[in-house]
Design an enzyme around this catalytic site. Structure first.
Site, mmCIF file in Angstrom:
data_model
loop_
_atom_site.group_PDB
_atom_site.id
_atom_site.type_symbol
_atom_site.label_atom_id
_atom_site.label_comp_id
_atom_site.label_asym_id
_atom_site.label_seq_id
_atom_site.Cartn_x
_atom_site.Cartn_y
_atom_site.Cartn_z
ATOM 1 C CB SER A 98 -8.527 0.274 5.796
ATOM 2 O OG SER A 98 -9.036 1.535 6.109
ATOM 3 C CE LYS A 142 -4.119 1.680 2.815
ATOM 4 N NZ LYS A 142 -4.893 1.534 3.979
ATOM 5 C CB SER A 200 -8.415 3.351 2.662
ATOM 6 O OG SER A 200 -7.327 2.558 3.681
#
Lengths: 478, 99, 446
Positions: free
Chosen positions: C151, C52, C127
């Site tokens: 997330s 990420k 996310s």
């Protein structure tokens, strides 16, 4: 109408340590900008604060020294505000549970003992330093993240002298405990002063004026006195309402305080507990260990020097100015040098070396043991005080031990009376006419005769005994 | 309760946070406030909430390890200010700020 | 794809595939092309993974999918990145996320929305959107994500992969661009529970750069991972009325696993989301105060420094982020702290203690990861059962270890179940999850 000044101080002192309080960068002054920086000091994305164990202990030690109440846990908070000298956009400080609250520092002023009450002390981090040049500002992050102790007093002082006495006492304590060098010239001790006036006998406080960043004790004194006069004048002229809650700065050239910011509504710092630093249990055994490390503090030593060694207030004050000097002196006393005698030499001969080249006693070759050897000789009249001073100078300058110096230079004083008599007779026999002039009133010739003896004995004749024999011999030759 | 959420107040919040909101963004935040207000009133319905100690960490750590006082070499200026806007002889430069 | 299957992958092929998937799903911020094999031979040697884009990667662009950091090149690696690199794992790219970790849709990255590989009219979830997609499309066997308010665990459910969030402090957060420091966790996406244990055993541990980590050297996630176990689980009665979830429970009970409903005060359940909003917005406003453009990100325009900072933040932060910052500032104002922020922190303690007590009688909490399949982009504003949709927040409030595993398909779209255990019981969690995984035997989306 008599007013009483009500003064409170907020003091920031830079703590001594090898690395900064939350980052591993060097904690130390550097001529070269941005020379002591790690990622955290620049708030680079993803960096985290890691508390320096040494700074944590020093904060606890100061809390103990200032007799503060210490919380069960060490907790840090964030003080959120934007300024180019604060890269994170918040300062890690302590608001919920400062490391020390409700402490006290007892000071002496004009013979009176005053207990200055301390609201709290807390451990926090310094901001970067800004250099303003023409129309730009340059940012140096060397100071960003340096450990700071903030000391906040209650508004319980009532004169500039009290405030300065407090600052000096605190600085001495910081230096004695080696928590901070507290050098105002290097900005290691910065002071905000809160001043308000109230009618004599009134209890509640009137609007307080804050004077920011007053960086020397002399300026603190001047700023307070100026502010008291300014407010007094306004009150006397019935313009008390012009005293508003504001921040002012002290202008050194004009010796006045000047208002800094128009909008005064307090900035909301949106404090909350720092999530990246867990609550740290403050352990009893750590506090015990820290207590044992605290040296005898300046005020206790001064009491000891005056009450037990009956030194003068002046000498006591000179000795407690510097911890190493006081330790040196106390070691001399422990070696059974007479306290007064030791003090005489330490506060004069030895101190002159320190002041001349701004040295620390540890930089000098001489040790308490060496001084003991020299002064013992003087006490048993083997050498005069003049010779003792010369010996001390030689030990310091030639960096040689006392025995070594004594060996290759026979410095023992001639105090054997028969030997002195022989020399005095020799001098008198060769100066018949001066003897007559002496008896006809020119008494200063006495020193001429003494000089003659000193010349022959190269200064080693014991002065007191020489004068006794000379007087008797002159009487016989009337 | 509506009175303390006005367009002006929201704009001052934004300004204090160093950004400006467009009309739509301001309106979005305005009704978000109303929503927060209602839902926080839910929270305040929970009995004897005030006697509960606020939680700031998920759970306490028994022995927190502190850092030994050892320093590391400084970053070079090139590394430190690799992404910086303007650097003038080893210092980051910004337009003059009031002292 | 499992880690074992990814052992001898051809790197050139991976790069081509990455570029191909980038065009289809827009899942990357940066594809790392100068990757090469190494001669290490540990369990993760030469295994490809994605990261990420809120993990600091030395000399590789790290943007947190925000224009504030669109050309920010870090000078240091996050701890987990250093560990993986030293083990020879190969980072093939930084994946897109909701800007600065805010939001759960996958639509707010500065590089544009991430596309759901199973149905582009639906969100991918967030996310950690790109990370989830990279595993769901079998590009890589595992991906690093972060989980502040589900997330990792929710996008995992939406895309039919495994999403794991450890005990708070098990894995170092040093180098993770923070959303809310007391709620953030580093975690992983995989296609199976075994790979979670394999990766996490190698990236967990006490870190001198993160004071919130603890010593887990005695915790071994692999040793009893595969032991047969018959745990006693509970679910929150008020949030259990989800058809696919009840079917899974029946299936588990048929194998001897006990699952009991437990009632929780509805006020507390309804307080989950507002509590999260208050705490996370307050922390994130502070955590992002360093985004001014002075030291990184590129200065804004203006006469004064203040104007330049305002210009920089106004232009480079999206509306969702600005909205949260205003709320975060509001709940911390002196006059509001008591009613909003501190009350939220008090409710957090109530929730955590309530659940923690239940772990004395139950081995774990099993819950539906979501009310149903991943929502359509057009229906994002439709009414939802807020408490149900946000039940995974419990794991963040208490730092409880929590894992989502795929449970079933509804209209050929995945749904997942979530398991949460007591803090520091990650080994027990993975052991139970391994057993559930075998029983459920999920086959994936056709």
């Amino acid at each position: 109408m008599a007013y009483q000044a009500v003064i409170g101080l907020e003091l920031h002192c830079e703590l001594k340590s090898k690395s900064k309080v939350f980052s591993k960068a060097i904690n130390g002054y550097s001529e070269i900008p941005n020379n002591h920086i790690r990622p955290l000091d620049l708030a680079l994305p993803g960096t985290l604060p890691v508390l320096n164990f040494h700074s944590y202990k020093e904060a606890l030690k100061l809390a103990l020294v200032l007799k503060c109440e210490i919380p069960e846990y060490m907790v840090f908070d964030r003080k959120n505000y934007y300024y180019p000298d604060l890269p994170k956009g918040y300062q890690i400080t302590q608001q919920t549970a400062p490391v020390g609250i409700n402490g006290e520092l007892v000071i002496d002023l004009d013979g009176k003992e005053i207990a200055v009450r301390i609201h709290d002390i807390h451990l926090e981090e310094d901001t970067a330093s800004l250099d303003h040049i023409s129309n730009v500002t340059l940012i140096d992050y060397n100071r960003s993240g340096v450990p700071l102790i903030e000391v906040v007093t209650y508004p319980c002082m009532h004169s500039a002298d009290e405030a300065v006495a407090f600052l000096e006492n605190l600085r001495n304590i910081l230096k004695f405990t080696e928590i901070s060098d507290a050098d105002t010239k290097l900005g290691q001790m910065r002071c905000d002063v809160n001043v308000s006036l109230r009618y004599e006998g009134d209890y509640d406080l009137r609007t307080k004026v804050e004077i920011k960043n007053v960086n020397s004790f002399a300026n603190v004194k001047e700023a307070i006195n100026f502010e008291i006069n300014r407010q007094t004048k306004l009150l006397d002229e019935g313009r008390g309402n012009e005293i508003i809650q504001e921040t002012r700065r002290f202008d050194e050239e004009t010796g006045t305080t000047i208002s800094m910011r128009e909008k005064v509504e307090a900035v909301d710092y949106r404090y909350f507990v720092e999530p990246n630093i867990p609550k740290i249990k403050i352990k009893e055994e750590l506090l015990k260990e820290l207590k044992s490390e605290i040296p005898m503090l300046p005020r206790q030593r001064k009491k000891l020097y005056i009450d037990e060694y009956d030194l003068s207030e002046y000498d006591a004050n000179v000795l407690i100015k510097d911890k190493d000097l006081a330790d040196f002196y106390q070691e001399c006393v422990m070696l059974e040098i007479d306290p007064q005698l030791a003090s005489n030499y330490v506060t004069t001969t030895i101190l002159s070396y320190l002041n001349k080249d701004n040295l620390n006693i540890k930089d000098l070759y001489i040790t308490p043991e060496m001084l003991k050897v020299i002064l013992d000789k003087q006490v048993n009249n083997e050498i005069s005080s003049k010779q003792a001073r010369e010996l001390i100078d030689q030990v310091i300058n030639e960096k040689k031990d006392v025995e070594e110096i004594l060996k290759n230079k026979d410095v023992s004083q001639i105090s054997d009376e028969s030997e002195l008599l022989k020399i005095i007779t020799e001098v008198l026999d060769s100066n018949e006419s001066q003897i007559n002039d002496y008896h006809n009133g020119r008494t200063n010739l006495f020193d001429f005769f003494v000089g003659g003896v000193m010349k022959i004995t190269r200064g080693k004749a014991n002065p007191t005994i020489t004068k006794e024999i000379l007087t008797k011999e002159l009487e016989k030759r009337k | 309760m509506m009175n303390n959420f006005t367009k002006e107040i929201i704009d001052t919040y934004a300004e204090n946070l160093l950004f400006r909101l467009s009309e739509e963004e301001n309106a979005l935040v305005l009704n978000e406030f109303v929503d927060i207000e209602e839902r926080m009133n839910l929270i305040n319905k929970i009995p004897n909430l005030s006697s509960v100690e606020p939680m700031s960490h998920p759970f306490p750590l028994d022995d927190v390890i502190l850092r030994e006082d050892i320093h590391e070499e400084s970053l070079s200026v090139d590394d430190a200010f690799k992404n910086a806007h303007k650097v003038t002889n080893r210092e980051v430069e910004v337009p003059r700020v009031v002292a | 794809m499992t880690i074992n299957e990814a052992k001898n992958i051809d790197l050139e092929e991976i790069i081509t595939k990455s570029n191909e998937y980038q065009k289809k799903y827009n899942l990357f911020v940066t594809i790392i092309s100068d990757i090469k094999k190494n001669n290490l031979n540990g369990p993760l040697a030469n295994v490809v993974y994605t990261t990420k884009d809120n993990f600091s990667t030395k000399d590789i662009l790290t943007t947190a999918s925000s224009n504030t950091l669109k050309n920010y090149i870090p000078i240091y690696d996050a701890t987990v990145i250093s560990k993986l690199n030293s083990l020879g794992a190969i980072n093939i790219g930084k994946t897109a996320m909701d800007e600065l970790g805010m939001g759960g849709t996958g639509l707010t990255a500065h590089t544009g929305p991430v596309i759901n590989p199973f149905d582009e009219t639906r969100i991918p979830g967030g996310s950690s959107s790109g990370s989830a997609v990279s595993v769901a499309t079998n590009l890589v066997p595992f991906s690093l994500g972060s989980d502040t308010g589900d997330s990792i665990r929710k996008p995992a459910a939406y895309l039919g992969v495994v999403g794991y969030k450890p005990t708070y402090g098990l894995i170092s957060r040093y180098g993770l661009i923070p959303l809310a420091s007391s709620l953030d966790h580093v975690g992983v996406f995989t296609t199976n529970v075994y790979d979670v244990a394999l990766v996490v055993d190698n990236i967990k541990g006490l870190d001198e750069n993160d004071m919130t980590t603890f010593d887990s050297s005695k915790m071994d996630l692999l040793s009893n991972l595969k032991d047969k176990v018959n745990p006693k689980l509970f679910y929150i009665e008020e949030l259990g009325d989800v058809p696919y979830f009840q079917e899974v429970i029946k299936k588990l009970e048929s194998t001897g696993i006990k699952v009991e409903p437990v009632s929780i005060d509805i006020n507390i359940l309804n307080a989950l989301k507002p509590t999260y909003d208050c705490i996370s917005s307050a922390e994130t406003t502070s955590n992002n105060s360093n985004l001014t453009g002075i030291l990184f990100g590129g200065m804004g325009e203006g006469e004064s420094t203040e104007e330049m900072m305002i210009d920089y933040r106004t232009k480079n932060l999206n509306s969702e982020v600005k909205r949260r910052f205003v709320i975060g500032s509001f709940v911390l104002q002196k006059e509001n702290q008591e009613k909003y922020f501190l009350n939220a922190c008090r409710v957090r303690r109530l929730i955590v203690e309530n659940i923690s007590d239940l772990f004395n009688t139950y081995d774990g909490l099993i819950m539906p990861a979501s009310g149903g399949v991943v929502p359509k982009i057009k229906e994002l504003d439709s009414e939802v059962n807020e408490a149900l949709e946000n039940n995974l927040l419990i794991g963040n409030f208490g730092g409880f270890p929590s894992i989502t595993i795929p449970a079933a398909n509804i209209d050929n779209l995945p749904v997942g179940i979530n398991l949460t255990c007591q803090i520091k019981e990650d080994a027990k969690l993975l052991n139970i999850a391994y057993n559930l995984e075998e029983i459920i035997n999920y086959k994936g989306v056709k």
